[in-house]
Design an enzyme around this catalytic site. Structure first.
Site, PDB file in Angstrom:
ATOM      1  N   LYS A 157       0.818  -1.208   0.000  1.00  0.00           N
ATOM      2  CA  LYS A 157       0.000   0.000   0.000  1.00  0.00           C
ATOM      3  C   LYS A 157       0.851   1.257   0.000  1.00  0.00           C
ATOM      4  CE  LYS A 157      -4.285  -1.867   1.498  1.00  0.00           C
ATOM      5  NZ  LYS A 157      -5.280  -2.135   2.512  1.00  0.00           N
TER       6      LYS A 157
ATOM      7  N   LYS B 293      -7.796 -11.572  -5.913  1.00  0.00           N
ATOM      8  CA  LYS B 293      -8.654 -11.920  -4.783  1.00  0.00           C
ATOM      9  C   LYS B 293      -9.980 -11.163  -4.900  1.00  0.00           C
ATOM     10  CE  LYS B 293      -8.920 -11.131   0.140  1.00  0.00           C
ATOM     11  NZ  LYS B 293      -8.299 -10.773   1.411  1.00  0.00           N
TER      12      LYS B 293
ATOM     13  N   LYS C 253     -14.471  -5.903  -3.161  1.00  0.00           N
ATOM     14  CA  LYS C 253     -15.419  -4.915  -3.639  1.00  0.00           C
ATOM     15  C   LYS C 253     -14.724  -3.847  -4.484  1.00  0.00           C
ATOM     16  CE  LYS C 253     -18.661  -1.466  -2.123  1.00  0.00           C
ATOM     17  NZ  LYS C 253     -19.544  -0.956  -1.095  1.00  0.00           N
TER      18      LYS C 253
END
Ligand code: TRP
Length: 337
Positions: A114, A193, A196
């Site tokens: 990230k 994976k 959403k």
């Protein structure tokens, strides 16, 4: 309840749950309720490190709570609550900062992934696993159901517990993972994976039309171009989803027909969409009832927070004392300071 092994797990409030949340976590959580003392937490404070939209967060918390209840998390048996309703999470997280090496945090793969995409890295992204450790240790949970992607964070939580206990005395059990056993659930793109944010999944409360319009787009065996090409169920993501939703008695036939090229991918997806639809029909119905009674959902979360706060207060009393944060007691013992 008290002689059962305590379990804690958390999920970020990204709104209503999707197939990935369900297969990788919620389904197992429901089963754990039979033989564990369970704490299930909507971790809204963990959602603050990714540039969230404040006006959307409450809705997402509510929608996830409805999903929790609809799939069968049971407030009579489990403590279901929202992280920010129990202030001790952030307090303990700060205290655990004292025994957490920055080097350990910097080694976390999720942090590396990230942060590599950001120009300015919020400290919260680095400290995220400390808050996660606090979530678990606050309730002295012994077991933590997680997906494989969270194993590293859990190992760090164990490390933090060990270091803290070593320095201040035995308070925290070292939490061990319970792996879901379903492995990584691939999204409909057959590649990443399910999540959403990647838009490669299906909402668990989607209606029949929406389920079909999502499943229809799912990637199958790329080598199977024409309808009667022989397929390879073992590499097909649609087939792997059948294993979760379709009547097990039908699965061998589906595999055989795929291999023989006698059933096309569209047909196969049709069966999958129907199986998903059927599986979630009662869950949709329960969700509808909760959505119609938001006051009831609020009550459940309030009661959960109340229970969680009692337990958290107990732990923090001991933690503060052992870390020397109870100056009043010291003042009484030694006279006026
Ligand atoms: N980090 C976890 C995730 O993204 C969510 C989480 C927060 C969690 N606190 C937790 C999971 C404590 C298990 C235990 O999936």
């Amino acid at each position: 309840m008290s002689n059962r092994t305590r379990i804690f797990s958390g999920m970020q409030p990204s709104g209503e749950a999707h197939l990935g949340n369900y297969l990788g976590a919620l389904r197992q959580w429901v089963d754990h309720q039979d033989d564990h003392d369970c704490y299930f937490c909507i971790v809204d404070q963990h959602a603050l490190t990714g540039g969230h939209e404040p006006s959307e967060l409450p809705r997402r918390v509510f929608d996830l709570a409805v999903s929790f209840l609809a799939v069968g998390l049971d407030p009579e048996r489990s403590t279901i609550f929202v992280q920010s309703d129990v202030q001790e999470h952030t307090e303990l997280a700060w205290l655990l900062n004292a025994v957490t090496p920055v080097g350990d945090l910097e080694r976390m793969t999720q942090y590396k992934d990230k942060s590599s995409r950001l120009e300015s890295i919020p400290a919260g992204l680095l400290n995220y696993p400390i808050l996660q450790a606090a979530d678990i240790l606050l309730y002295r949970a012994e077991r933590v159901p997680v997906g494989e992607d969270q194993l590293q964070h859990l190992e760090l939580a164990r490390e933090i517990a060990r270091k803290w206990n070593h320095r201040f005395g035995e308070v925290f059990p070292e939490p061990r993972p319970i792996l879901s056993g379903v492995g990584r659930i691939l999204g409909l793109d057959g590649d990443a994976k399910m999540s959403k944010s990647l838009d490669n999944t299906v909402r668990i409360l989607a209606d029949s039309d929406e389920i079909w319009s999502r499943v229809r787009t799912a990637v199958t065996d790329p080598q199977r171009v024409r309808r009667d090409d022989p397929g390879r169920p073992e590499v097909c993501n649609v087939f792997s989803l059948h294993k979760h939703f379709t009547d097990p008695a039908r699965i061998p036939d589906i595999a055989d027909q795929c291999r023989a090229g006698t059933r096309g991918c569209v047909d196969c997806k049709r069966i999958l969409a129907d199986s998903i639809d059927e599986h979630f029909a009662p869950i949709r119905e329960r969700a509808r009832k909760f959505t119609e009674r938001p006051g009831r959902v609020r009550e459940i979360l309030e009661a959960g927070a109340e229970r969680a706060r009692t337990e958290a207060a107990r732990t923090m009393h001991e933690v503060r004392e052992r870390m020397g944060l109870d100056w009043r007691r010291a003042a009484i013992a030694t006279g006026p300071l």
